[in-house]
Design a protein around this motif. Structure first.
Motif, short mmCIF file in Angstrom:
data_model
loop_
_atom_site.label_atom_id
_atom_site.label_comp_id
_atom_site.label_asym_id
_atom_site.label_seq_id
_atom_site.Cartn_x
_atom_site.Cartn_y
_atom_site.Cartn_z
N SER A 78 6.20 5.15 -19.92
CA SER A 78 6.40 4.76 -18.52
C SER A 78 5.08 4.87 -17.76
N LEU A 79 4.91 4.03 -16.76
CA LEU A 79 3.70 4.00 -15.95
C LEU A 79 4.08 4.30 -14.50
N ASP A 80 3.57 5.40 -13.97
CA ASP A 80 3.91 5.83 -12.61
C ASP A 80 2.64 6.13 -11.83
N VAL A 81 2.76 6.08 -10.51
CA VAL A 81 1.65 6.41 -9.61
C VAL A 81 1.77 7.89 -9.23
N LEU A 82 0.75 8.66 -9.55
CA LEU A 82 0.76 10.09 -9.26
C LEU A 82 0.27 10.39 -7.86
N TYR A 83 -0.81 9.73 -7.44
CA TYR A 83 -1.40 10.02 -6.14
C TYR A 83 -1.97 8.74 -5.56
N ASP A 84 -1.64 8.47 -4.33
CA ASP A 84 -2.08 7.25 -3.65
C ASP A 84 -2.87 7.64 -2.42
N ARG A 85 -4.19 7.46 -2.50
CA ARG A 85 -5.06 7.84 -1.37
C ARG A 85 -4.84 6.95 -0.15
N SER A 86 -4.33 5.75 -0.36
CA SER A 86 -4.17 4.84 0.77
C SER A 86 -3.02 5.24 1.69
N GLU A 87 -2.09 6.09 1.23
CA GLU A 87 -0.97 6.47 2.08
C GLU A 87 -1.44 7.22 3.32
N SER A 88 -2.34 8.18 3.15
CA SER A 88 -2.85 8.92 4.31
C SER A 88 -3.67 8.00 5.22
N ILE A 89 -4.39 7.04 4.61
CA ILE A 89 -5.16 6.11 5.43
C ILE A 89 -4.23 5.22 6.25
N ARG A 90 -3.17 4.71 5.62
CA ARG A 90 -2.21 3.88 6.35
C ARG A 90 -1.55 4.66 7.48
N GLU A 91 -1.20 5.93 7.21
CA GLU A 91 -0.55 6.74 8.24
C GLU A 91 -1.48 6.99 9.42
N SER A 92 -2.74 7.29 9.13
CA SER A 92 -3.69 7.54 10.22
C SER A 92 -3.95 6.28 11.03
N VAL A 93 -4.05 5.13 10.34
CA VAL A 93 -4.24 3.86 11.06
C VAL A 93 -3.02 3.54 11.91
N ASN A 94 -1.83 3.75 11.37
CA ASN A 94 -0.61 3.50 12.15
C ASN A 94 -0.53 4.44 13.35
N ASP A 95 -1.01 5.67 13.18
CA ASP A 95 -1.00 6.62 14.29
C ASP A 95 -1.94 6.16 15.40
#
Length: 244
Positions: free
Chosen positions: A106-123
């Motif tokens: 199986s292939l899974d995403v362990l850590y996504d650095r863009s999530e914090s970037i998207r949250e800060s931009v949305n904020d």
């Protein structure tokens, strides 16, 4: 025997040695030393097997129901590239990778650095909308005039749209710095609009025609507004020299 040339009476032989060993079987007969006249090879000292380069570290992928041994692949962006764009491209390719893997893997995403970037931009975007709303509300509460409130309210979106056009032409991206700059610039635009509007209304209340009051008020306060704006912009000139 070292590489080179062997010279004979009638012939010269070029010696070429390929010292690259690619598997455990090739390492097993490697001579280590002679002991009591007998050759001691690597296979005599222990088990020579094909394995990983470093067997002292391992990775597990922990799930709510179980944990499994895993291989971790870290993708790092090159300097000057967009993290969010790279993550989107990788996620677009994940279904293709999963289709090529065996069913037991199986292939899974362990850590996504863009999530914090998207949250800060949305904020920051949320802060920008709150700023716009509060500015319009404050103008209306102080001036108590719908037409007077409408003027700076229209100046804000038109200014932001014009800024986006310049950002697009220069190839810049929306990030925390650019969105924060837009939030601060909203205050600049409103300050100028309120000062100009208040001065014009002062002449209207004194009995002048609105058109004449606008021309006279703008002439009186135009240089002041220009100097205010330039002084505020000058404060942020050092930001232009920041990298990234």
């Amino acid at each position: 025997m070292p590489t080179g040339v062997l010279y004979g009476p009638r012939q010269a032989f070029t010696v070429q040695a390929n010292g690259q060993l690619t598997n455990a079987d090739a390492y097993r007969p490697v001579l280590v030393e002679y002991r009591k006249g007998s050759a001691m090879r690597l296979g005599d000292l222990g088990n020579v097997i094909d394995s990983v380069e470093n067997d002292k570290t391992a990775a597990w992928y922990v799930r709510p129901d179980d944990s499994q041994r895993a291989i971790m692949l870290s993708v790092q962006r090159q300097p000057g590239t967009n993290t969010v764009q790279i993550v989107d491209e990788i996620k677009r390719l994940l279904p293709t990778f999963r289709a090529q893997l065996p069913a037991s893997v199986s292939l899974d995403v362990l850590y996504d650095r863009s999530e914090s970037i998207r949250e800060s931009v949305n904020d920051v975007k949320f802060t920008l909308w709150i700023t716009l709303g509060l500015v319009v509300l404050v103008i209306f509460l102080f001036l108590r005039n719908v037409r007077a409130t409408l003027i700076p309210s229209l100046a804000l979106p038109f200014s932001i749209v014009g800024t986006f056009a310049v950002i697009y032409m220069l190839g810049f991206s929306l990030n925390n710095i650019s969105l924060m700059a837009l939030t601060l610039s909203v205050g600049f635009v409103v300050d100028d609009a309120i000062v100009m509007l208040e001065n014009n209304i002062r002449h209207v209340e004194a009995g002048e025609h609105p058109y004449e009051a606008t021309l006279r008020g703008s002439k009186e306060i135009g240089f002041t507004i220009l100097s205010m704006t330039m002084s505020l912009v000058a404060v942020f000139i050092p930001v232009l020299f920041m990298e990234g």
